[in-house]
Design an enzyme around this catalytic site. Structure first.
Site, PDB file in Angstrom:
ATOM      1  N   SER A  14      37.025  61.625  57.645  1.00 52.38           N
ATOM      2  CA  SER A  14      36.193  60.424  57.511  1.00 52.38           C
ATOM      3  C   SER A  14      35.728  60.180  56.080  1.00 52.38           C
ATOM      4  O   SER A  14      35.404  59.057  55.717  1.00 52.38           O
ATOM      5  CB  SER A  14      34.969  60.534  58.432  1.00 52.38           C
ATOM      6  OG  SER A  14      34.320  61.769  58.222  1.00 52.38           O
ATOM      7  N   ASP A  63      32.406  68.699  66.514  1.00 54.95           N
ATOM      8  CA  ASP A  63      32.025  69.727  65.539  1.00 54.95           C
ATOM      9  C   ASP A  63      33.130  70.781  65.541  1.00 54.95           C
ATOM     10  O   ASP A  63      33.362  71.439  66.560  1.00 54.95           O
ATOM     11  CB  ASP A  63      30.673  70.317  65.961  1.00 54.95           C
ATOM     12  CG  ASP A  63      30.246  71.488  65.079  1.00 54.95           C
ATOM     13  OD1 ASP A  63      30.990  71.861  64.144  1.00 54.95           O
ATOM     14  OD2 ASP A  63      29.145  72.030  65.350  1.00 54.95           O
ATOM     15  N   TYR A 154      30.330  80.360  51.081  1.00 50.61           N
ATOM     16  CA  TYR A 154      31.420  79.383  50.904  1.00 50.61           C
ATOM     17  C   TYR A 154      32.678  80.071  50.362  1.00 50.61           C
ATOM     18  O   TYR A 154      33.795  79.838  50.849  1.00 50.61           O
ATOM     19  CB  TYR A 154      30.930  78.292  49.950  1.00 50.61           C
ATOM     20  CG  TYR A 154      31.872  77.140  49.743  1.00 50.61           C
ATOM     21  CD1 TYR A 154      31.996  76.126  50.689  1.00 50.61           C
ATOM     22  CD2 TYR A 154      32.625  77.041  48.570  1.00 50.61           C
ATOM     23  CE1 TYR A 154      32.844  75.045  50.482  1.00 50.61           C
ATOM     24  CE2 TYR A 154      33.471  75.963  48.349  1.00 50.61           C
ATOM     25  CZ  TYR A 154      33.579  74.969  49.307  1.00 50.61           C
ATOM     26  OH  TYR A 154      34.427  73.905  49.098  1.00 50.61           O
ATOM     27  N   SER A 155      32.504  80.926  49.336  1.00 49.79           N
ATOM     28  CA  SER A 155      33.668  81.634  48.769  1.00 49.79           C
ATOM     29  C   SER A 155      34.338  82.495  49.836  1.00 49.79           C
ATOM     30  O   SER A 155      35.571  82.547  49.919  1.00 49.79           O
ATOM     31  CB  SER A 155      33.236  82.524  47.594  1.00 49.79           C
ATOM     32  OG  SER A 155      32.759  81.757  46.521  1.00 49.79           O
ATOM     33  N   ALA A 156      33.524  83.161  50.663  1.00 49.43           N
ATOM     34  CA  ALA A 156      34.090  84.001  51.731  1.00 49.43           C
ATOM     35  C   ALA A 156      34.890  83.152  52.710  1.00 49.43           C
ATOM     36  O   ALA A 156      36.002  83.514  53.117  1.00 49.43           O
ATOM     37  CB  ALA A 156      32.969  84.746  52.465  1.00 49.43           C
TER      38      ALA A 156
HETATM   39  P1  NDP Z   1      32.924  65.625  52.235  1.00 50.13           P
HETATM   40  O1  NDP Z   1      31.555  66.165  52.403  1.00 50.13           O
HETATM   41  O2  NDP Z   1      33.146  64.403  51.405  1.00 50.13           O
HETATM   42  O3  NDP Z   1      33.618  65.379  53.689  1.00 50.13           O
HETATM   43  C1  NDP Z   1      33.552  66.390  54.628  1.00 50.13           C
HETATM   44  C2  NDP Z   1      34.375  65.999  55.835  1.00 50.13           C
HETATM   45  O4  NDP Z   1      34.358  67.086  56.761  1.00 50.13           O
HETATM   46  C3  NDP Z   1      33.829  64.794  56.579  1.00 50.13           C
HETATM   47  O5  NDP Z   1      34.918  64.107  57.178  1.00 50.13           O
HETATM   48  C4  NDP Z   1      32.939  65.434  57.648  1.00 50.13           C
HETATM   49  O6  NDP Z   1      32.731  64.603  58.793  1.00 50.13           O
HETATM   50  C5  NDP Z   1      33.785  66.642  57.998  1.00 50.13           C
HETATM   51  N1  NDP Z   1      32.966  67.713  58.553  1.00 50.13           N
HETATM   52  C6  NDP Z   1      31.975  68.400  57.945  1.00 50.13           C
HETATM   53  N2  NDP Z   1      31.431  69.295  58.800  1.00 50.13           N
HETATM   54  C7  NDP Z   1      32.096  69.152  59.976  1.00 50.13           C
HETATM   55  C8  NDP Z   1      31.978  69.754  61.244  1.00 50.13           C
HETATM   56  N3  NDP Z   1      31.064  70.721  61.492  1.00 50.13           N
HETATM   57  N4  NDP Z   1      32.801  69.361  62.224  1.00 50.13           N
HETATM   58  C9  NDP Z   1      33.731  68.402  61.995  1.00 50.13           C
HETATM   59  N5  NDP Z   1      33.910  67.788  60.819  1.00 50.13           N
HETATM   60  C10 NDP Z   1      33.080  68.157  59.814  1.00 50.13           C
HETATM   61  O7  NDP Z   1      33.767  66.860  51.660  1.00 50.13           O
HETATM   62  P2  NDP Z   1      34.946  66.908  50.581  1.00 50.13           P
HETATM   63  O8  NDP Z   1      35.917  65.847  50.848  1.00 50.13           O
HETATM   64  O9  NDP Z   1      34.345  67.058  49.261  1.00 50.13           O
HETATM   65  O10 NDP Z   1      35.598  68.314  50.970  1.00 50.13           O
HETATM   66  C11 NDP Z   1      36.708  68.389  51.849  1.00 50.13           C
HETATM   67  C12 NDP Z   1      37.186  69.818  51.866  1.00 50.13           C
HETATM   68  O11 NDP Z   1      37.569  70.189  50.543  1.00 50.13           O
HETATM   69  C13 NDP Z   1      36.120  70.803  52.290  1.00 50.13           C
HETATM   70  O12 NDP Z   1      36.706  71.819  53.063  1.00 50.13           O
HETATM   71  C14 NDP Z   1      35.614  71.353  50.980  1.00 50.13           C
HETATM   72  O13 NDP Z   1      35.103  72.652  51.145  1.00 50.13           O
HETATM   73  C15 NDP Z   1      36.884  71.347  50.159  1.00 50.13           C
HETATM   74  N6  NDP Z   1      36.675  71.324  48.739  1.00 50.13           N
HETATM   75  C16 NDP Z   1      35.975  70.298  48.151  1.00 50.13           C
HETATM   76  C17 NDP Z   1      35.796  70.300  46.780  1.00 50.13           C
HETATM   77  C18 NDP Z   1      35.066  69.226  46.067  1.00 50.13           C
HETATM   78  O14 NDP Z   1      34.843  69.377  44.843  1.00 50.13           O
HETATM   79  N7  NDP Z   1      34.673  68.140  46.712  1.00 50.13           N
HETATM   80  C19 NDP Z   1      36.319  71.386  45.948  1.00 50.13           C
HETATM   81  C20 NDP Z   1      37.053  72.381  46.672  1.00 50.13           C
HETATM   82  C21 NDP Z   1      37.204  72.341  48.016  1.00 50.13           C
HETATM   83  P3  NDP Z   1      31.445  63.583  58.844  1.00 50.13           P
HETATM   84  O15 NDP Z   1      31.809  62.440  57.935  1.00 50.13           O
HETATM   85  O16 NDP Z   1      31.353  63.169  60.262  1.00 50.13           O
HETATM   86  O17 NDP Z   1      30.270  64.347  58.363  1.00 50.13           O
END
Ligand code: NDP
Length: 243
Positions: A14, A63, A154-156
């Site tokens: 999303s 979730d 987070y790192s883990a």
């Molecule tokens: P965002 O916070 O922009 O988006 C997170 C997404 O994950 C949303 O679609 C959210 O849904 C969904 N989400 C979060 N928690 C849950 C949950 N419990 N159940 C289902 N869906 C969930 O994150 P980013 O785009 O920045 O990050 C995406 C991935 O990339 C992550 O895994 C992050 O750790 C990783 N990452 C990001 C970096 C960065 O600099 N941004 C760097 C390195 C890695 P909803 O919209 O409904 O909340």
């Protein structure tokens, strides 16, 4: 070639990197199953953009840390259609020094970022194995490769995804399912809104944060026919932050 009706399941699609990935995969010809947690408006907007590209998009709200909820949303659906590609991008951060880190901060991050991988991929894998083809891409982080102070949880979780992908690659390679990890550095999304630029930019040789589309393009490549001999790898998209 991505055939008509081929499905990519984008978990956490999303917002941010998952959103850009869903749009990029739709441009490549995939229909999208887009999952998210609770942001219905953001998910609905991505669906409209995908439909405007002429592709179908189904939304699933759950979730990822809740196994029963994942099963309820996807278990029956994958018996009808097996996704060709799965991208696991859902993730959260709850930063704190370990000495102050609560069990809630530890458990929430591990449950979402790492148990979420198990919950989703375990639910869909059997259907993919029966097809004997597919792509699985996990979104880790440079934090899982080098470790970041204040991010022990987070790192883990992100290092755990790398280990999981490598082991899974050994299990499913002969079934023609490629498993790889994309490991972003600092990408412009809501997750990094509060990152202090003055402190972080000097650490990045390219001296800028990445765009979600720059990650999405690599994920998309891994979900095409092109990476036919790339398997069990971790591909950094980090502007040189980790070399
Ligand atoms: P965002 O916070 O922009 O988006 C997170 C997404 O994950 C949303 O679609 C959210 O849904 C969904 N989400 C979060 N928690 C849950 C949950 N419990 N159940 C289902 N869906 C969930 O994150 P980013 O785009 O920045 O990050 C995406 C991935 O990339 C992550 O895994 C992050 O750790 C990783 N990452 C990001 C970096 C960065 O600099 N941004 C760097 C390195 C890695 P909803 O919209 O409904 O909340």
């Amino acid at each position: 070639m991505i055939g008509p009706g081929e499905v990519a399941l984008v978990v956490g699609g999303s917002r941010g990197i998952g959103r850009a990935t869903a749009l990029r995969l739709a441009e490549s010809g995939y229909d999208i199953w887009l999952t998210y947690n609770s942001n219905h408006a953001a998910a609905g907007e991505v669906r409209s953009l995908i439909e405007a590209k002429g592709r179908a998009c189904e939304l699933f709200s759950f979730d990822v840390g809740n196994y029963e909820a994942v099963q309820a949303a996807l278990a029956e659906r994958v018996q009808v259609t097996a996704p060709y590609a799965v991208v696991f991008s859902a993730g959260i951060a709850r930063d704190n020094l370990l000495v102050w880190m609560s069990r809630e901060e530890w458990e929430t991050v591990i449950n979402t970022n790492l148990n979420g991988f198990y919950n989703v991929v375990h639910t869909v894998l059997f259907s993919m194995l029966s097809q004997k083809r597919g792509r699985i891409v996990l979104i880790s982080s440079v934090s899982g490769q080098t470790g970041h102070a204040g991010q022990v949880n987070y790192s883990a979780s992100k290092a755990g995804l790398i280990g999981a992908a490598k082991a899974l690659a050994r299990e499913v390679g002969r079934k023609n399912i490629l498993v790889n990890v994309v490991s972003p550095g600092v990408i412009e999304t809501e997750m990094t809104e509060d990152v202090p630029r003055d402190k972080v930019l000097p650490l990045i040789p390219q001296r800028r944060f990445g765009a979600p589309e720059e990650v999405a393009s690599v994920v998309n490549f891994l979900c095409t026919d092109d990476p036919s001999y790339i398997h069990g790898q971790v591909i950094g998209v980090n502007g040189g932050l980790a070399i």
